[in-house]
Design an enzyme around this catalytic site. Sequence first.
Site, mmCIF file in Angstrom:
data_model
loop_
_atom_site.group_PDB
_atom_site.id
_atom_site.type_symbol
_atom_site.label_atom_id
_atom_site.label_comp_id
_atom_site.label_asym_id
_atom_site.label_seq_id
_atom_site.Cartn_x
_atom_site.Cartn_y
_atom_site.Cartn_z
ATOM 1 N N CYS A 120 0.821 -1.222 0.000
ATOM 2 C CA CYS A 120 0.000 0.000 0.000
ATOM 3 C C CYS A 120 0.850 1.266 0.000
ATOM 4 C CB CYS A 120 -0.922 0.013 1.209
ATOM 5 S SG CYS A 120 -2.107 -1.331 1.229
ATOM 6 N N HIS A 254 -2.520 7.290 4.439
ATOM 7 C CA HIS A 254 -3.061 6.099 3.763
ATOM 8 C C HIS A 254 -4.425 5.761 4.364
ATOM 9 C CE1 HIS A 254 -3.570 2.276 1.966
ATOM 10 N NE2 HIS A 254 -3.280 1.569 3.047
ATOM 11 N N ASN A 284 -9.870 0.315 1.766
ATOM 12 C CA ASN A 284 -8.427 0.431 1.538
ATOM 13 C C ASN A 284 -8.130 0.032 0.089
ATOM 14 O OD1 ASN A 284 -5.662 0.062 1.395
ATOM 15 N ND2 ASN A 284 -5.503 -0.997 3.358
HETATM 16 C C1 LIG Z 1 -8.684 -6.020 10.979
HETATM 17 C C2 LIG Z 1 -9.134 -5.090 12.083
HETATM 18 C C3 LIG Z 1 -10.210 -4.153 11.582
HETATM 19 C C4 LIG Z 1 -9.714 -5.945 13.199
HETATM 20 O O1 LIG Z 1 -10.149 -5.104 14.245
HETATM 21 P P1 LIG Z 1 -9.796 -5.475 15.758
HETATM 22 O O2 LIG Z 1 -10.528 -4.511 16.629
HETATM 23 O O3 LIG Z 1 -8.303 -5.551 15.848
HETATM 24 O O4 LIG Z 1 -10.472 -6.875 15.891
HETATM 25 P P2 LIG Z 1 -9.787 -8.245 16.330
HETATM 26 O O5 LIG Z 1 -8.847 -8.709 15.259
HETATM 27 O O6 LIG Z 1 -9.250 -8.047 17.723
HETATM 28 O O7 LIG Z 1 -11.017 -9.185 16.344
HETATM 29 C C5 LIG Z 1 -12.089 -8.994 17.255
HETATM 30 C C6 LIG Z 1 -13.153 -10.035 16.967
HETATM 31 O O8 LIG Z 1 -13.853 -9.661 15.773
HETATM 32 C C7 LIG Z 1 -13.918 -10.776 14.898
HETATM 33 N N1 LIG Z 1 -13.950 -10.298 13.519
HETATM 34 C C8 LIG Z 1 -12.915 -10.133 12.640
HETATM 35 N N2 LIG Z 1 -13.397 -9.664 11.486
HETATM 36 C C9 LIG Z 1 -14.722 -9.534 11.628
HETATM 37 C C10 LIG Z 1 -15.751 -9.084 10.789
HETATM 38 N N3 LIG Z 1 -15.517 -8.672 9.532
HETATM 39 N N4 LIG Z 1 -17.005 -9.050 11.267
HETATM 40 C C11 LIG Z 1 -17.293 -9.455 12.504
HETATM 41 N N5 LIG Z 1 -16.354 -9.890 13.370
HETATM 42 C C12 LIG Z 1 -15.091 -9.928 12.921
HETATM 43 C C13 LIG Z 1 -12.690 -11.588 15.207
HETATM 44 O O9 LIG Z 1 -12.864 -12.922 14.804
HETATM 45 C C14 LIG Z 1 -12.592 -11.437 16.697
HETATM 46 O O10 LIG Z 1 -13.499 -12.344 17.288
HETATM 47 P P3 LIG Z 1 -13.076 -13.124 18.637
HETATM 48 O O11 LIG Z 1 -12.876 -12.033 19.658
HETATM 49 O O12 LIG Z 1 -14.264 -13.994 18.879
HETATM 50 O O13 LIG Z 1 -11.830 -13.843 18.294
HETATM 51 C C15 LIG Z 1 -7.920 -4.262 12.643
HETATM 52 O O14 LIG Z 1 -7.043 -5.112 13.328
HETATM 53 C C16 LIG Z 1 -7.174 -3.550 11.572
HETATM 54 O O15 LIG Z 1 -7.670 -2.623 10.963
HETATM 55 N N6 LIG Z 1 -5.901 -3.927 11.350
HETATM 56 C C17 LIG Z 1 -5.097 -3.288 10.294
HETATM 57 C C18 LIG Z 1 -5.450 -3.880 8.967
HETATM 58 C C19 LIG Z 1 -4.921 -3.073 7.811
HETATM 59 O O16 LIG Z 1 -5.045 -1.883 7.796
HETATM 60 N N7 LIG Z 1 -4.358 -3.760 6.811
HETATM 61 C C20 LIG Z 1 -3.877 -3.147 5.634
HETATM 62 C C21 LIG Z 1 -2.676 -2.291 5.877
HETATM 63 S S1 LIG Z 1 -2.155 -1.494 4.438
#
Ligand SMILES: CC(C)(COP(=O)(O)OP(=O)(O)OC[C@H]1O[C@@H](n2cnc3c(N)ncnc32)[C@H](O)[C@@H]1OP(=O)(O)O)[C@@H](O)C(=O)NCCC(=O)NCCS
Length: 332
Positions: A120, A254, A284
């Site tokens: 990205c 970003h 994204n």
């Molecule tokens: C992916 C992201 C949104 C997840 O948010 P988070 O608050 O960290 O959530 P977690 O990973 O702690 O997951 C929390 C729960 O939600 C669940 N979950 C994940 N995706 C889900 C979705 N789309 N819908 C519902 N629940 C979801 C998980 O399974 C987890 O459940 P559990 O507690 O029973 O295990 C966040 O980590 C993020 O934005 N990371 C950066 C990703 C990114 O920007 N990537 C590209 C970079 S260029």
Amino acid sequence: MIGTAREGRHISITGLGCHVPDRILANAELETMVNTSDEWIMERTGIRERRIAKPEEALTDIALPACRAALEDAGVAAGDIDLIVVATVTPDMMFPSTGALLADELGAPDAAAYDLSAGCTGFMYALAQAYGMLAGGLAQRALVVGGDVLSKILDWHDRSTVVLFGDGAGAVVLETVDEDGFLGFELGADGGGGMSLWLPNSGSRAGEANGRATVQMNGREVFKFATRILVHSAETILARCGMTVDDVDLYVPHQANVRIIDHATKKLGFPSDRVVINVDRYGNTSSGSIPLALADAAADGRLKRGALVLMTGMGAGLTWGSALMRWTKETA
Ligand SMILES: CC(C)(COP(=O)(O)OP(=O)(O)OC[C@H]1O[C@@H](n2cnc3c(N)ncnc32)[C@H](O)[C@@H]1OP(=O)(O)O)[C@@H](O)C(=O)NCCC(=O)NCCS
């Protein structure tokens, strides 16, 4: 890598264009595809909808209209472009490069044309490369493209990734100007963190029984990296250029997740009216994210001639990159 651009030629963005596929995929539709909810997606990411390419649409189909718009905006003929750099992780195919295909479609037979892979952050890397070639006198007019069609490499059963990404592309023309333009760049990479966001089965390390390559991500690790690096890279380039957050008129981070942007914005101390956010509408879009955000800021009147603009990207690699520039173009 860090450097300022205060001596020698002044290089700036003289044209800007973007394009996204027509098809809108809203959170409500995702609810019917994977076990997720509009409420969860909005609360954790701030994304409401994203654009998705048609099955027959590839990167060049999305990038071509963006390139044409950028050339028109700059008032430059395609035949006068002598460098095309395309930042992407979703080229039409591994080779020929998307850059070469675009050069042919646009009619730029004298251009050196290639693709660059920095996740990205690709658009920031491509800007810095093109800047360097123009500043060094190797090229006169560059077309820098950032675009991805990540929908093609997602596992559509994986709720943790499908909610985040969308398709889109942007392009800018870089030329020599009389004053201002780019002031400096800061770029970096940490391959040690690379396996937090990767595409297994996609290159020469692919096994024999490889299926379709799909994006794999450790969301929490990427979140920690993103929040730290957006702040660090911005502070580093500002310090090197002798500027502060107060000097910056427009912050273009970003567009990965509204929580990541909010964290960086607060930590750096930007008031919200100086921050560009459109992740709610596009998700994204990887390398397309920063040019799409620039285009939105131009459209809403915030990208003005004389504005000090700070852009910071981050992504797979893990990579990051910032550019600081004094905007030179009159925008409507
Ligand atoms: C992916 C992201 C949104 C997840 O948010 P988070 O608050 O960290 O959530 P977690 O990973 O702690 O997951 C929390 C729960 O939600 C669940 N979950 C994940 N995706 C889900 C979705 N789309 N819908 C519902 N629940 C979801 C998980 O399974 C987890 O459940 P559990 O507690 O029973 O295990 C966040 O980590 C993020 O934005 N990371 C950066 C990703 C990114 O920007 N990537 C590209 C970079 S260029």
